[in-house]
Design a protein around this motif. Structure first.
Motif, PDB file in Angstrom:
ATOM      1  N   GLU A  64       0.781  -1.208  -0.035  1.00 42.61           N
ATOM      2  CA  GLU A  64      -0.095  -0.055   0.139  1.00 42.61           C
ATOM      3  C   GLU A  64       0.890   1.279  -0.047  1.00 42.61           C
ATOM      4  O   GLU A  64       0.479   2.498  -0.082  1.00 42.61           O
ATOM      5  CB  GLU A  64      -1.005   0.237   1.308  1.00 42.61           C
ATOM      6  CG  GLU A  64      -0.188  -0.117   2.485  1.00 42.61           C
ATOM      7  CD  GLU A  64      -0.139  -1.683   3.143  1.00 42.61           C
ATOM      8  OE1 GLU A  64      -0.264  -1.553   4.138  1.00 42.61           O
ATOM      9  OE2 GLU A  64      -0.001  -2.356   2.187  1.00 42.61           O
ATOM     10  N   HIS A  65       2.212   1.156   0.299  1.00 38.75           N
ATOM     11  CA  HIS A  65       2.909   2.195   0.099  1.00 38.75           C
ATOM     12  C   HIS A  65       3.851   2.152  -1.014  1.00 38.75           C
ATOM     13  O   HIS A  65       5.193   2.901  -1.056  1.00 38.75           O
ATOM     14  CB  HIS A  65       3.811   2.331   1.453  1.00 38.75           C
ATOM     15  CG  HIS A  65       2.940   2.516   2.738  1.00 38.75           C
ATOM     16  ND1 HIS A  65       2.239   3.778   2.740  1.00 38.75           N
ATOM     17  CD2 HIS A  65       2.530   1.978   3.766  1.00 38.75           C
ATOM     18  CE1 HIS A  65       1.399   3.869   3.774  1.00 38.75           C
ATOM     19  NE2 HIS A  65       1.762   2.655   4.714  1.00 38.75           N
ATOM     20  N   PHE A  66       3.799   1.471  -1.940  1.00 40.22           N
ATOM     21  CA  PHE A  66       4.629   1.615  -3.365  1.00 40.22           C
ATOM     22  C   PHE A  66       4.698   3.112  -3.869  1.00 40.22           C
ATOM     23  O   PHE A  66       5.932   3.407  -4.090  1.00 40.22           O
ATOM     24  CB  PHE A  66       4.425   0.490  -4.223  1.00 40.22           C
ATOM     25  CG  PHE A  66       4.461  -0.868  -4.170  1.00 40.22           C
ATOM     26  CD1 PHE A  66       5.068  -1.523  -2.832  1.00 40.22           C
ATOM     27  CD2 PHE A  66       4.335  -2.026  -5.019  1.00 40.22           C
ATOM     28  CE1 PHE A  66       5.514  -2.724  -2.600  1.00 40.22           C
ATOM     29  CE2 PHE A  66       4.772  -3.278  -4.876  1.00 40.22           C
ATOM     30  CZ  PHE A  66       5.239  -3.671  -3.680  1.00 40.22           C
ATOM     31  N   GLY A  67       3.545   3.536  -3.872  1.00 42.43           N
ATOM     32  CA  GLY A  67       3.681   4.970  -4.378  1.00 42.43           C
ATOM     33  C   GLY A  67       4.572   5.934  -3.385  1.00 42.43           C
ATOM     34  O   GLY A  67       5.015   7.093  -3.917  1.00 42.43           O
ATOM     35  N   ASP A  68       4.425   5.872  -2.320  1.00 39.31           N
ATOM     36  CA  ASP A  68       5.006   6.569  -1.218  1.00 39.31           C
ATOM     37  C   ASP A  68       6.556   6.408  -1.185  1.00 39.31           C
ATOM     38  O   ASP A  68       7.521   7.416  -1.357  1.00 39.31           O
ATOM     39  CB  ASP A  68       4.582   6.537   0.107  1.00 39.31           C
ATOM     40  CG  ASP A  68       2.995   6.738   0.462  1.00 39.31           C
ATOM     41  OD1 ASP A  68       2.510   7.814  -0.316  1.00 39.31           O
ATOM     42  OD2 ASP A  68       2.547   5.935   0.993  1.00 39.31           O
ATOM     43  N   ALA A  69       6.937   4.975  -1.517  1.00 38.61           N
ATOM     44  CA  ALA A  69       8.182   4.928  -1.449  1.00 38.61           C
ATOM     45  C   ALA A  69       8.652   5.552  -2.895  1.00 38.61           C
ATOM     46  O   ALA A  69       9.753   6.036  -3.089  1.00 38.61           O
ATOM     47  CB  ALA A  69       8.549   3.265  -1.398  1.00 38.61           C
ATOM     48  N   ALA A  70       7.959   5.247  -4.191  1.00 37.25           N
ATOM     49  CA  ALA A  70       8.238   5.781  -5.237  1.00 37.25           C
ATOM     50  C   ALA A  70       8.505   7.402  -5.297  1.00 37.25           C
ATOM     51  O   ALA A  70       9.573   7.956  -5.930  1.00 37.25           O
ATOM     52  CB  ALA A  70       7.436   5.496  -6.369  1.00 37.25           C
ATOM     53  N   ASN A  71       7.578   7.962  -4.497  1.00 34.35           N
ATOM     54  CA  ASN A  71       7.610   9.516  -4.496  1.00 34.35           C
ATOM     55  C   ASN A  71       8.828   9.714  -3.594  1.00 34.35           C
ATOM     56  O   ASN A  71       9.748  10.965  -3.954  1.00 34.35           O
ATOM     57  CB  ASN A  71       6.412  10.037  -3.642  1.00 34.35           C
ATOM     58  CG  ASN A  71       5.212   9.934  -4.596  1.00 34.35           C
ATOM     59  OD1 ASN A  71       5.387  10.104  -5.977  1.00 34.35           O
ATOM     60  ND2 ASN A  71       4.182   9.892  -3.927  1.00 34.35           N
ATOM     61  N   LEU A  72       9.476   9.013  -2.511  1.00 32.94           N
ATOM     62  CA  LEU A  72      10.698   9.224  -1.762  1.00 32.94           C
ATOM     63  C   LEU A  72      11.812   9.373  -2.602  1.00 32.94           C
ATOM     64  O   LEU A  72      12.650  10.025  -2.844  1.00 32.94           O
ATOM     65  CB  LEU A  72      10.483   8.397  -0.636  1.00 32.94           C
ATOM     66  CG  LEU A  72      11.835   8.423   0.127  1.00 32.94           C
ATOM     67  CD1 LEU A  72      12.152  10.018   0.741  1.00 32.94           C
ATOM     68  CD2 LEU A  72      11.878   7.600   1.372  1.00 32.94           C
ATOM     69  N   ALA A  73      11.832   8.140  -3.645  1.00 31.56           N
ATOM     70  CA  ALA A  73      12.999   7.934  -4.271  1.00 31.56           C
ATOM     71  C   ALA A  73      13.067   9.283  -5.295  1.00 31.56           C
ATOM     72  O   ALA A  73      14.402   9.709  -5.475  1.00 31.56           O
ATOM     73  CB  ALA A  73      12.713   6.763  -5.018  1.00 31.56           C
ATOM     74  N   ALA A  74      11.870   9.715  -6.099  1.00 32.00           N
ATOM     75  CA  ALA A  74      12.038  10.582  -6.939  1.00 32.00           C
ATOM     76  C   ALA A  74      12.619  11.768  -6.362  1.00 32.00           C
ATOM     77  O   ALA A  74      13.133  12.747  -6.748  1.00 32.00           O
ATOM     78  CB  ALA A  74      10.481  10.812  -7.641  1.00 32.00           C
ATOM     79  N   ALA A  75      11.981  12.173  -5.232  1.00 26.60           N
ATOM     80  CA  ALA A  75      12.358  13.585  -4.234  1.00 26.60           C
ATOM     81  C   ALA A  75      13.806  13.510  -4.194  1.00 26.60           C
ATOM     82  O   ALA A  75      14.321  14.385  -4.283  1.00 26.60           O
ATOM     83  CB  ALA A  75      11.462  13.472  -3.031  1.00 26.60           C
ATOM     84  N   HIS A  76      14.388  12.280  -3.722  1.00 24.24           N
ATOM     85  CA  HIS A  76      15.768  12.596  -3.304  1.00 24.24           C
ATOM     86  C   HIS A  76      16.493  12.470  -4.555  1.00 24.24           C
ATOM     87  O   HIS A  76      17.448  13.452  -4.742  1.00 24.24           O
ATOM     88  CB  HIS A  76      16.011  10.967  -2.792  1.00 24.24           C
ATOM     89  CG  HIS A  76      17.829  10.833  -2.727  1.00 24.24           C
ATOM     90  ND1 HIS A  76      18.610  11.612  -1.667  1.00 24.24           N
ATOM     91  CD2 HIS A  76      18.356  10.147  -3.235  1.00 24.24           C
ATOM     92  CE1 HIS A  76      19.625  11.344  -1.827  1.00 24.24           C
ATOM     93  NE2 HIS A  76      19.759  10.177  -3.117  1.00 24.24           N
ATOM     94  N   ILE A  77      16.400  12.044  -5.798  1.00 24.50           N
ATOM     95  CA  ILE A  77      17.107  12.099  -6.792  1.00 24.50           C
ATOM     96  C   ILE A  77      17.038  13.483  -7.439  1.00 24.50           C
ATOM     97  O   ILE A  77      18.054  14.098  -7.936  1.00 24.50           O
ATOM     98  CB  ILE A  77      16.583  11.001  -8.001  1.00 24.50           C
ATOM     99  CG1 ILE A  77      17.016   9.488  -7.564  1.00 24.50           C
ATOM    100  CG2 ILE A  77      17.229  11.165  -9.121  1.00 24.50           C
ATOM    101  CD1 ILE A  77      16.195   8.528  -8.227  1.00 24.50           C
ATOM    102  N   ALA A  78      15.695  14.006  -7.321  1.00 24.48           N
ATOM    103  CA  ALA A  78      15.453  15.292  -7.965  1.00 24.48           C
ATOM    104  C   ALA A  78      16.028  16.465  -7.031  1.00 24.48           C
ATOM    105  O   ALA A  78      16.792  17.567  -7.650  1.00 24.48           O
ATOM    106  CB  ALA A  78      14.221  15.678  -8.233  1.00 24.48           C
ATOM    107  N   ASP A  79      16.283  16.175  -5.936  1.00 20.58           N
ATOM    108  CA  ASP A  79      16.836  17.192  -5.004  1.00 20.58           C
ATOM    109  C   ASP A  79      18.314  17.061  -5.048  1.00 20.58           C
ATOM    110  O   ASP A  79      19.102  18.024  -4.809  1.00 20.58           O
ATOM    111  CB  ASP A  79      16.273  17.085  -3.496  1.00 20.58           C
ATOM    112  CG  ASP A  79      16.766  18.093  -2.483  1.00 20.58           C
ATOM    113  OD1 ASP A  79      16.427  19.070  -2.903  1.00 20.58           O
ATOM    114  OD2 ASP A  79      17.374  17.602  -1.234  1.00 20.58           O
TER     115      ASP A  79
END
Length: 810
Positions: free
Chosen positions: A336-351
């Motif tokens: 249920e948190h696949f999307g949350d984990a994906a958003n975290l990964a994307a946020a770190h790389i973009a930052d």
């Protein structure tokens, strides 16, 4: 500064030799001019010490201790040995001394296991004094089980200091240990294995070998003429993650950082120092509070100027506990948190890109997610774990691409690539993953490791050798490529770890790692059209595990593990960098014959008036390489030098510049990689290009209990100069009869002697095909053979084209 023996080359005056445009180096099945056998092949001093430790384990130490075995007779293996069943209540700082004698036998095992309660409250483990003040690698940590790797142990002796396990309980928490055990992962035979401690082939004459190097043509491998050194000559690090002095040392040897893991929970939630920590979103349970990145500096560490533009790979792992399955799977996100984990990964790389101006070119979603320890759903039968793995990869790729479109996202970062297991069930898992991620991922990545105790692979073919360096690597990559071609889903492959799982710091331990690093590098650089990056698991240094057997430098006594190169001393691993430091240029065609294709690799490159030839001998034979004139315009070599890294009489020996008086009888020992350099009075000028192309048949992992038909379509049948049919085969106990069939009605068969002696044969067979047989639509029929699986079928075809300049080659 270098504490290990180095044998320098001879400095004899070179004679000018007459060298033809076609250099010949071919295997003769006779022993003419071979040297006489040496003295009986005795155990090295290290071998004797390990033999004594092995005897001590089974004759004394294991007596009256609980033990678990598997197998019968000489095939019996000790799986686990219980060291203590004493109940220990732990809190605060923890120090547990193992029973006397444990230190002498520890190098025979792979893991220490703690069993008990609340073991998830324990932190990282130091195995003092053998982990050099750092922590060892955790394999599994659950409330009832904590399994961690033993560090690289020295050669055993009676006067070793005792092993002490040191850790710390989380503040305010306690843990209980009820059992401590050594575990071998099933690889500790009751019969002592002496192969690693002998000089392989020293008791037999050298085999004379010839290999043909064509100086009249360049070689284009599916458009790739340049060696593309930047793809293959890497070490395990991200730019800026070690002291600049180590980076300069690597750069001077033309190696660059290739890959590293970013562990989200330790790095962002726990943190490596003071400052704000990533927290769970108070309004969205299981999600990260991404406003953290508005305040956090995610810049990559500062690196030396030479590495600022280097493309490299990073791998995400250890997703935060607040969004993951509890305690298992190294941060496996809850469904249920696949999307949350994906958003975290994307946020770190973009930052990272926003704050530092750069980030990795390739990002892997989850380290080694094909195994249970890394992806918890493989444990859970109620879930389709591979479908979930593909879904998670797709989610991360979609989120990352939305924020940082230039980044390539891939996986599954596979471990244990034994794809034939369960009647190729593991291979079908891999192909299903590729099919399910085809619209989202940019590359596929895998890891290949030689197992412990695999020195003398050639001698172990029928004794359980399960490594990849005798054909299994090539057959596996061919199978994956064939499936991608069949499904119109051709993507680059990254090998983001390769090497050896061997622990220890003895000469034989170092040699297994060194020969594996070179053999993998050599095999992978022969596939520039398929591999975009390969990174051996070799480090300049490790501040977190400073005495690892995979590092080129260890701290001198009393020095900081984070200090500069001047405070370190070299290990034998440094020789790997030296061996390959200047191997570069444009490719030339090469052909070998007589010695099994899976046992000998040869790659020639040239620059100006310099020719270099790398040779890797993965057999247990010592070779005598003969260079002779054949035909063509003569060139004059003003010097011939050989660079060697080998194992002899229990020592790793590096010889940097052996000057050879002629090109006859060049020595290459068992499992050695050597680099030869010829310097000529005139520039090497190939007149044309050999253009090599590949075409694959549909169908992989096809059982051949009945006749099977494959089709290969090409569009240039009339222009082909030469062709080879490559048939990947798998069969338990090797081939008992020829693999035979027809190519457009013309009969062929292949039954090399070396294929008879495998417990599990998985390798390609190369079958010459007359160019007169070729058509644009080619039918291949392979006759039935009980137990045979055809893993893939493809055609390699060569034609002659005009010379290419570097601008027109990839």
């Amino acid at each position: 500064m270098v504490p290990h023996p180095i044998v320098t080359g001879l400095s004899t005056l070179m004679k000018q030799i007459h060298f033809a445009a076609l250099v010949c180096l071919s295997f003769f099945p006779v022993f003419a001019s071979a040297q006489a056998p040496t003295a009986p092949n005795l155990l090295s001093d290290e071998g004797l010490a390990r033999q004594e430790a092995h005897a001590y384990l089974f004759d004394e130490f294991s007596k009256d201790k609980e033990s678990t075995y598997r197998g019968e007779g000489e095939n019996r293996n000790l799986i686990e040995l219980v060291l203590s069943n004493e109940t220990l209540q732990l809190s605060g700082d923890v120090s547990i001394e193992l029973p006397a004698g444990s230190q002498r036998v520890a190098s025979l095992f792979k893991y220490i296991i703690l069993r008990g309660e609340n073991l998830n409250h324990l932190g990282g483990i130091e195995v003092a004094p053998y982990s050099g003040g750092g922590t060892v690698e955790r394999s599994t940590q659950e409330p009832k089980l904590y399994r961690f790797k033993l560090p690289a142990m020295p050669v055993p002796s009676e006067d070793m200091p005792p092993i002490r396990i040191r850790t710390r309980c989380v503040d305010g928490k306690t843990a209980t240990v009820t059992q401590i055990a050594f575990n071998s992962q099933g690889k500790l035979p009751v019969k002592f294995d002496d192969i690693p401690y002998r000089t392989l082939g020293a008791d037999r004459p050298r085999f004379p070998v010839n290999v043909h190097v064509d100086l009249q043509h360049e070689l284009s491998i599916a458009g790739h003429v340049d060696l593309e050194r930047q793809k293959f000559f890497r070490y395990y690090a991200a730019p800026g993650t070690s002291d600049p002095s180590f980076e300069r040392w690597a750069s001077e040897r033309n190696f660059s950082p290739g890959r590293q893991i970013f562990k989200l929970d330790p790095a962002l939630v726990v943190g490596y120092g003071p400052g704000e920590k990533l927290k769970e979103d108070s309004n969205n349970k299981g999600a990260a509070d991404l406003t953290f990145f508005d305040r956090h500096d995610s810049s990559p560490p500062k690196t030396i100027p030479e590495f600022e533009a280097t493309d490299y790979a990073m791998c995400l792992n250890d997703y935060p506990e607040f969004m993951s399955v509890e305690h298992i799977g190294r941060g496996t996100p809850l469904i249920e948190h696949f999307g949350d984990a994906a958003n975290l990964a994307a946020a770190h790389i973009a930052d990272q890109r926003r704050d530092g101006g750069r980030t990795a070119k390739w990002w892997e979603v989850k380290n080694e997610s094909t195994i249970k320890a890394e992806w918890d759903y493989h444990y859970q039968k109620e879930h389709d774990s591979w479908a979930l793995l593909a879904e998670f990869h797709n989610s991360v790729a979609e989120a990352v691409h939305a924020k940082t479109p230039s980044v390539n996202v891939g996986g599954p970062t596979s471990a244990w690539m034994q794809l034939h297991v369960n009647q190729f069930g593991l291979y079908r898992d891999q192909t299903r993953f590729m099919d399910l991620t085809r619209d989202h991922l940019d590359f596929y990545s895998h890891h290949f490791y030689e197992d412990m105790g695999s020195l003398g692979a050639w001698e172990r073919r029928d004794k359980g050798y399960s490594g990849y360096l005798l054909g299994r690597l090539e057959a596996t990559l061919d199978m994956l490529q064939a499936h991608m071609e069949e499904t119109d889903n051709v993507k680059p492959i990254l090998i983001t770890e390769c090497g050896s799982l061997q622990a220890g710091r003895g000469a034989a331990d170092y040699w297994l790692r060194l020969r594996s690093f070179s053999a993998y590098l050599h095999k992978l650089m022969s596939r520039p059209h398929q591999i975009d990056l390969s990174v051996p698991f070799v480090f300049t240094n490790m501040h977190w595990n400073p005495t690892s057997g995979n590092v080129a430098f260890v701290p001198t006594e009393g020095a900081s593990a984070r200090g500069p190169l001047a405070d370190f001393q070299a290990t034998p691993v440094a020789h790997f960098f030296e061996l390959w430091r200047d191997f570069d240029g444009r490719r030339l065609p090469v052909a070998t014959n007589g010695l099994a294709e899976v046992g000998l690799n040869a790659t020639p490159v040239y620059q100006g008036n310099r020719l270099q030839i790398a040779l890797t001998n993965m057999t247990s034979h010592q070779l005598s390489v003969h260079l002779s004139d054949i035909t063509g315009e003569a060139l004059h070599a003003s010097s011939i030098q050989q660079r060697r890294l080998r194992y002899n009489d229990g020592e790793v020996i590096y010889e940097d510049a052996i000057s050879l008086s002629d090109s006859n009888a060049i020595e290459v020992d068992a499992e050695e990689t050597t680099v030869l350099t010829f310097t000529f009075d005139q520039t090497i000028q190939p007149k044309k290009t050999l253009l090599r192309k590949f075409a694959y048949a549909a169908g992989t992992a096809v059982t051949a209990d009945q006749s099977q038909t494959f089709q290969i379509d090409i569009d240039d049948a009339s222009d082909i100069e030469s062709a080879k049919l490559v048939v990947g085969v798998h069969r338990i106990k090797g081939l008992e009869q020829a693999v035979s069939g027809t190519f457009n009605g013309h009969r062929f068969e292949s039954h090399p002697e070396w294929t008879h002696k495998f417990d599990q044969l998985l390798a390609p067979l190369e079958i010459p095909i007359s160019k007169d047989w070729l058509q644009n639509n080619n039918q291949i029929q392979i006759e039935p053979q009980p137990g045979l699986t055809i893993t893939s079928v493809h055609l390699i075809r060569d034609r002659i084209g005009e010379a290419l300049d570097s601008k027109h080659s990839q």
